[in-house]
Scaffold this motif. Structure first.
Motif, short mmCIF file in Angstrom:
data_model
loop_
_atom_site.label_atom_id
_atom_site.label_comp_id
_atom_site.label_asym_id
_atom_site.label_seq_id
_atom_site.Cartn_x
_atom_site.Cartn_y
_atom_site.Cartn_z
N VAL A 78 0.84 -1.20 0.00
CA VAL A 78 0.00 0.00 0.00
C VAL A 78 0.87 1.25 0.00
O VAL A 78 0.64 2.19 -0.78
N GLU A 79 1.88 1.27 0.85
CA GLU A 79 2.79 2.43 0.91
C GLU A 79 3.49 2.65 -0.43
O GLU A 79 3.64 3.79 -0.88
N GLN A 80 3.92 1.57 -1.08
CA GLN A 80 4.58 1.70 -2.39
C GLN A 80 3.62 2.23 -3.45
O GLN A 80 4.01 3.07 -4.28
N ALA A 81 2.39 1.77 -3.43
CA ALA A 81 1.40 2.25 -4.40
C ALA A 81 1.12 3.73 -4.20
O ALA A 81 1.04 4.49 -5.18
N ALA A 86 1.18 10.16 -8.64
CA ALA A 86 1.70 11.50 -8.88
C ALA A 86 1.00 12.61 -8.09
O ALA A 86 1.63 13.60 -7.72
N THR A 87 -0.29 12.45 -7.86
CA THR A 87 -1.04 13.53 -7.20
C THR A 87 -1.73 12.99 -5.95
O THR A 87 -1.94 11.78 -5.82
N PRO A 88 -2.13 13.89 -5.05
CA PRO A 88 -2.84 13.41 -3.85
C PRO A 88 -4.11 12.62 -4.17
O PRO A 88 -4.39 11.61 -3.54
N GLY A 89 -4.86 13.06 -5.17
CA GLY A 89 -6.07 12.32 -5.55
C GLY A 89 -5.75 10.92 -6.05
O GLY A 89 -6.43 9.95 -5.71
N GLU A 90 -4.70 10.82 -6.85
CA GLU A 90 -4.28 9.50 -7.33
C GLU A 90 -3.69 8.66 -6.20
O GLU A 90 -3.80 7.45 -6.21
N ARG A 91 -3.07 9.31 -5.22
CA ARG A 91 -2.55 8.56 -4.06
C ARG A 91 -3.69 7.95 -3.25
O ARG A 91 -3.59 6.82 -2.78
N ASP A 139 -5.00 8.74 5.94
CA ASP A 139 -5.18 10.01 6.63
C ASP A 139 -4.19 11.06 6.10
O ASP A 139 -4.56 12.20 5.85
N ARG A 140 -2.93 10.65 5.91
CA ARG A 140 -1.92 11.59 5.39
C ARG A 140 -2.32 12.11 4.01
O ARG A 140 -2.19 13.30 3.72
N VAL A 141 -2.80 11.22 3.15
CA VAL A 141 -3.18 11.61 1.80
C VAL A 141 -4.37 12.56 1.83
O VAL A 141 -4.39 13.59 1.13
N PHE A 180 -14.38 0.51 -9.59
CA PHE A 180 -15.51 1.21 -8.98
C PHE A 180 -15.06 1.99 -7.75
O PHE A 180 -15.37 3.17 -7.59
N ALA A 181 -14.31 1.34 -6.87
CA ALA A 181 -13.90 1.97 -5.61
C ALA A 181 -12.93 3.12 -5.84
O ALA A 181 -13.03 4.17 -5.19
N ALA A 182 -11.99 2.96 -6.77
CA ALA A 182 -11.04 4.04 -7.05
C ALA A 182 -11.76 5.25 -7.63
O ALA A 182 -11.49 6.40 -7.25
N ALA A 183 -12.70 5.02 -8.56
CA ALA A 183 -13.46 6.12 -9.15
C ALA A 183 -14.32 6.81 -8.09
O ALA A 183 -14.40 8.05 -8.05
#
Length: 194
Positions: A78-81, A86-91, A139-141, A180-183
């Motif tokens: 998870v930490e590596q992903a 690149a961006t907070p939203g993508e994180r 939480d950090r993201v 679905f969950a990522a979107a």
């Protein structure tokens, strides 16, 4: 001193512990918690019964080791992903997808059911702490995104992750659930800035 079967005592201990956890997992898979005894583990691992207590204090401790075995690799994935996005939203989306990928590896449902029903209260507390350390990454993201209600956003995203993990555990397709969950995560967190 017993003969070591590795390059160092530390490696030997790690190998033995892995053998014992493997033996416990096999026994649990075949006969459930009732079949998990010191004698059965020692026999399956091929070592003397009294030797197993060099690696853990009780069968309850061994059960905790079985339940938590995959946590370090899960947290690392998870930490590596998150770090690769690149961006907070993508994180945030990467946090969700990586958790679902780890859950889909095949043993989550089994370990979770052991955790709910067979661990001591202190072991359940340690498992809860491991989950908390994972949630801290989310939480950090969310705070990096500047969400106006970060605690609520983290709770909602984590609830969605938990619900999606249950769906995967029940046999739903990982790709479908993960997309679905990522979107949904991207929409939820983007809507906070509207």
């Amino acid at each position: 001193m017993p003969k070591i079967e590795a390059g160092s005592v530390r490696e030997h201990r790690a190998q033995r512990l892995a053998q014992l956890i493997d033996a416990a997992e096999a026994i649990l898979g075949e006969g459930g918690v009732e079949a998990l005894t010191a004698g059965a583990v020692a026999e399956r691992a091929g070592i003397a019964r009294n030797s197993i207590y060099r690696y853990f204090d009780s069968i309850e401790d061994l059960l905790e080791l079985v339940v938590t075995r995959e946590f370090p690799a899960w947290i690392d994935a998870v930490e590596q992903a998150i770090a690769a996005a690149a961006t907070p939203g993508e994180r945030a989306a990467a946090y969700v997808s990586a958790n679902l990928e780890q859950a889909a590896r095949g043993t989550h449902a089994w370990r979770a059911s052991l955790s709910r029903g067979s661990l001591s209260p202190s072991a359940r507390e340690r498992v809860k702490h491991l989950h908390t350390s994972l949630h801290e990454a989310l939480d950090r993201v969310v705070r990096e995104l500047g969400h106006p209600q970060p605690e609520l956003a983290v709770a909602v995203v984590q609830a969605m992750v938990d619900a999606c993990i249950r769906r995967i555990d029940q046999g739903d397709d990982l790709t479908t659930v993960s997309e679905f969950a990522a979107a949904a995560t991207r929409r939820l967190l983007a809507d906070s800035h509207s």
